[in-house]
Design a protein around this motif. Structure first.
Motif, mmCIF file in Angstrom:
data_model
loop_
_atom_site.group_PDB
_atom_site.id
_atom_site.type_symbol
_atom_site.label_atom_id
_atom_site.label_comp_id
_atom_site.label_asym_id
_atom_site.label_seq_id
_atom_site.Cartn_x
_atom_site.Cartn_y
_atom_site.Cartn_z
ATOM 1 N N VAL A 148 100.453 -49.111 3.951
ATOM 2 C CA VAL A 148 101.909 -49.411 4.055
ATOM 3 C C VAL A 148 102.372 -48.824 5.356
ATOM 4 O O VAL A 148 102.706 -47.716 5.544
ATOM 5 N N ARG A 149 102.441 -49.592 6.479
ATOM 6 C CA ARG A 149 102.816 -49.429 7.602
ATOM 7 C C ARG A 149 103.825 -50.113 8.439
ATOM 8 O O ARG A 149 103.607 -50.994 9.412
ATOM 9 N N PRO A 150 105.083 -50.180 8.059
ATOM 10 C CA PRO A 150 105.967 -50.969 8.656
ATOM 11 C C PRO A 150 106.571 -50.573 9.996
ATOM 12 O O PRO A 150 106.021 -49.504 10.459
ATOM 13 N N PRO A 151 106.898 -51.319 10.737
ATOM 14 C CA PRO A 151 106.991 -50.929 12.186
ATOM 15 C C PRO A 151 107.837 -49.483 12.324
ATOM 16 O O PRO A 151 108.787 -49.452 11.742
ATOM 17 N N GLY A 152 107.496 -48.940 13.132
ATOM 18 C CA GLY A 152 107.981 -47.385 13.447
ATOM 19 C C GLY A 152 107.678 -46.474 12.167
ATOM 20 O O GLY A 152 108.250 -45.287 12.480
ATOM 21 N N TRP A 153 106.774 -46.647 11.476
ATOM 22 C CA TRP A 153 106.610 -45.701 10.439
ATOM 23 C C TRP A 153 106.251 -44.356 10.916
ATOM 24 O O TRP A 153 106.516 -43.100 10.505
ATOM 25 N N GLU A 154 105.394 -44.350 12.074
ATOM 26 C CA GLU A 154 105.069 -42.980 12.598
ATOM 27 C C GLU A 154 106.097 -42.212 13.001
ATOM 28 O O GLU A 154 105.826 -41.001 13.199
#
Length: 192
Positions: A148-154
């Motif tokens: 689960v890696r929506p944009p900007g998760w980092e």
């Protein structure tokens, strides 16, 4: 985007059935995080399976609709589900009510419908029992273990070791030792 194959278990309890439930049931995972306070990781994350055994379900609507005293009795039954069974029964009931009301009873929607990392972080922090540190850990866990890696998760993921980095019993033991050492250093720093 590279997809991660979801795990069949999360090695947080030492009990294969409890570990499998955490990976299979998003509400179980959230309940485990809600219970992860002033008890061992193993105790907190074994809680969802034991709760299901005691009340017969992990359906958020059913738990939200339970008589609060009956749910507290289930938490207090020996061995108690938590060091603070009354308070944690209330917190879990509030969490289930939130999932039932705001996500139509589908805990996975907390993350599957997040627009971006900031939205995911806000959705997690908005849940009863999930504060800033738990939300960050969940973001890391969802990204690393479930893809689960929506944009900007980092930008909202932790930059330090958390349960998101635990992929074995040995890694859990290392994580717990690091956490004990960190807490001891914090305690020593405040007593100086």
């Amino acid at each position: 985007m590279t997809m991660t194959t979801p795990p069949t278990s999360l090695p947080f309890t030492g009990d294969p059935e409890a570990d499998a439930l955490l990976a299979a049931d998003p509400l179980a995972l959230l309940i485990g995080f809600a219970l992860d306070q002033q008890v061992t990781v193993q105790k907190a994350f074994a809680g969802p399976l034991e709760l299901r055994r005691r009340v017969g379900t992990l359906d958020p609507e059913a738990i939200a609709g339970m008589d609060p005293e009956a749910l507290q009795a289930a938490f207090r039954e020996r061995p108690a589900l938590h060091r603070f069974p009354g308070a944690m029964a209330t917190r879990v009931q509030e969490l289930c009510a939130d999932v039932a009301r705001n996500f139509d009873g589908d805990a996975a929607r907390v993350w599957t419908e997040a627009r971006d990392g900031a939205d995911l972080d806000a959705r997690l922090r908005g849940l009863p029992g999930i504060g800033e540190m738990k939300a960050k850990t969940l973001v890391g866990l969802l990204a690393k273990r479930f893809g689960v890696r929506p944009p900007g998760w980092e930008a909202v993921a932790p930059t330090y070791p958390t349960l998101a980095d635990v992929d074995s019993a040995e890694a859990l033991a290392r994580y717990q030792e690091q956490k004990r050492a960190w807490k001891a250093s914090q305690k020593a720093a405040t007593s100086e």
